[in-house]
Each structure stands twice: as C-alpha cells, then as structure tokens.
Motif scaffolding. Sequence first.
Motif, PDB file in Angstrom:
ATOM      1  N   LEU A 173      -3.758   9.293   2.371  1.00 50.61           N
ATOM      2  CA  LEU A 173      -4.868   8.512   1.836  1.00 50.61           C
ATOM      3  C   LEU A 173      -4.356   7.588   0.736  1.00 50.61           C
ATOM      4  O   LEU A 173      -3.684   8.037  -0.193  1.00 50.61           O
ATOM      5  CB  LEU A 173      -5.954   9.419   1.259  1.00 50.61           C
ATOM      6  CG  LEU A 173      -6.620  10.423   2.211  1.00 50.61           C
ATOM      7  CD1 LEU A 173      -7.750  11.146   1.496  1.00 50.61           C
ATOM      8  CD2 LEU A 173      -7.142   9.732   3.457  1.00 50.61           C
ATOM      9  N   VAL A 174      -4.675   6.322   0.853  1.00 55.56           N
ATOM     10  CA  VAL A 174      -4.272   5.326  -0.144  1.00 55.56           C
ATOM     11  C   VAL A 174      -5.528   4.836  -0.853  1.00 55.56           C
ATOM     12  O   VAL A 174      -6.477   4.367  -0.193  1.00 55.56           O
ATOM     13  CB  VAL A 174      -3.534   4.145   0.508  1.00 55.56           C
ATOM     14  CG1 VAL A 174      -3.043   3.173  -0.568  1.00 55.56           C
ATOM     15  CG2 VAL A 174      -2.366   4.639   1.360  1.00 55.56           C
ATOM     16  N   GLY A 175      -5.543   4.954  -2.161  1.00 54.25           N
ATOM     17  CA  GLY A 175      -6.716   4.568  -2.925  1.00 54.25           C
ATOM     18  C   GLY A 175      -6.649   3.146  -3.438  1.00 54.25           C
ATOM     19  O   GLY A 175      -5.604   2.486  -3.390  1.00 54.25           O
ATOM     20  N   ALA A 176      -7.776   2.668  -3.932  1.00 56.10           N
ATOM     21  CA  ALA A 176      -7.836   1.331  -4.523  1.00 56.10           C
ATOM     22  C   ALA A 176      -6.900   1.260  -5.722  1.00 56.10           C
ATOM     23  O   ALA A 176      -6.793   2.217  -6.497  1.00 56.10           O
ATOM     24  CB  ALA A 176      -9.266   1.005  -4.944  1.00 56.10           C
ATOM     25  N   PRO A 177      -6.198   0.150  -5.896  1.00 56.20           N
ATOM     26  CA  PRO A 177      -5.227   0.054  -6.986  1.00 56.20           C
ATOM     27  C   PRO A 177      -5.886   0.001  -8.354  1.00 56.20           C
ATOM     28  O   PRO A 177      -7.003  -0.495  -8.520  1.00 56.20           O
ATOM     29  CB  PRO A 177      -4.481  -1.246  -6.674  1.00 56.20           C
ATOM     30  CG  PRO A 177      -5.424  -2.048  -5.855  1.00 56.20           C
ATOM     31  CD  PRO A 177      -6.226  -1.062  -5.057  1.00 56.20           C
ATOM     32  N   ILE A 178      -5.170   0.510  -9.318  1.00 51.20           N
ATOM     33  CA  ILE A 178      -5.528   0.369 -10.732  1.00 51.20           C
ATOM     34  C   ILE A 178      -4.797  -0.858 -11.256  1.00 51.20           C
ATOM     35  O   ILE A 178      -3.582  -0.996 -11.054  1.00 51.20           O
ATOM     36  CB  ILE A 178      -5.114   1.616 -11.535  1.00 51.20           C
ATOM     37  CG1 ILE A 178      -5.814   2.864 -10.997  1.00 51.20           C
ATOM     38  CG2 ILE A 178      -5.401   1.429 -13.026  1.00 51.20           C
ATOM     39  CD1 ILE A 178      -5.247   4.162 -11.558  1.00 51.20           C
TER      40      ILE A 178
END
Length: 248
Positions: A173-178
């Motif tokens: 799972l790849v999340g939205a970047p910070i």
Amino acid sequence: MSDLTYRIVIAVCRLLFRALGLRFEVRGLEHVPTRGAAVLASNHVSFLDFMFVGLAGSDRGRFVRFLAKEPVFHHRPVGTVMRAMGHVPVDRRHGEVALRQAVKKVRAGEVVGVFPEATISRSWTLKDVKRGAAAIAIWEQVPLVPVIVWGGQRIFTAGPRWSLRRGKALTVLVGAPIHPLPDATPDEVTAELRIRLQGLLDEAVSTYPDHPRSHHDRWWLPAAAGGTAPRPEVAADLDAAALARADR
C-alpha cells in the motif's frame, strides 16, 4: 549510474515470485512520482521488503535506492550487487554517513527508500519511527511517501523463519505523500509519517485476503489481531538481545 544490474535483479525477482505463486496487490501506486526526487518510507516485516517496494517503484519507472544494513554489503556476491544497484550501506553507529549519501542521491533526482524502524518488527506492528527519512525530505524539500508491505513475513523473516509454500498473498500500500514545510521539524514530520503508516498498516491487515490455516499458523498475525506474534514489549527485548549478539 548504470541501471543494468537493477534491471536484471528486477527481472530475476519477478521470475522468483512467479515461481512462488505470489499474489501481489499494489494499491496507491500513483503516489510514487514518475520523475523527480522522493523519499519512500516503508515498514519492515521481512528480509524481502526492499524487493517488494523496489518492484512497486519499477512499475512507475523508478529505481529505488535503499538504505540497508552495512553487514549485507560485506557478503559477496550480494554486496557487489547491492552497490551496483546504487543502494547505500548504513552503519548504525555512524548513521550520519548514510544520511549524507542519501541526500546526494536525492539531489541527483533519485528515489531513496528508507525503513525508518531500522530493523524488522518481530511483533508485525509499527516500532518507533526514526527521524532520518523525515529529515531528508525537509532538507531537500521532496515528498515523503509512506509505504506498507504486508505478507512478506510469511516468506522470509527474522528468527530466521521462512517458507516456500506457494500462493501467498503480498500486499503493498502506497499512501499520499507528505510535503513537509521548510520550517517543519523532523519530529513533527516523523509523527505525521507514523500516523500515515499506522493507517495504511491497519488497512493492509484488515483487507489481507489470506487467513491462518490453523492455530499454529497464527504466528504471522499481530497479537492485537488474534495472532500469536510477540507483543511489542516482548519483541523489543528480542531485538535488544539480537543486537547484543551482533555486537559480540
């Protein structure tokens, strides 16, 4: 930097995982930038996590340069291959050296991969998240992308424990970047990173398609999810003992 070695390793990994019948599910891949520098920060549950995250990066046309434990680089031919792929050795007593190397790669437009827990989590839960990944993202003003890998502990993990049983599921799972502000502190960004990682990990565990075949097969689940993995405080003692053995 020539990426021929990286391409060959990716091809070999794909063949290996196909032979093992791994069922990959990758979600959120659009959050890995197709150009420009970035830092990928992943949890760590197996010795193969860098392969899984690296494969996800390659699906976006990016080769991820990982920070990895220095002892890995001491063994031939593994160390030779790791260096040819552009990975960075980390001496835990002098982590600042690896950080400087990582910064150079980011400045060159590379994607750098970091396991901010530093070592494999034996409880399969998130350990303390170290500040290095956040610091690089702040210094160089690049996106910090949270990544969760789940299922790799069923293949090859600390203990050592491994299984070649075919057909396991593997979730990435790849999340939205910070996007950290220039005046943000590593502590602030690290706290946000941990929150993002925890949310992704909860999602990965709750949506994982495989279930234990028996009571004895519950070892790969966290205790809080009904598994028999050691609780975080017990896992911390196991980590300390392992580090002490390594120092001796």
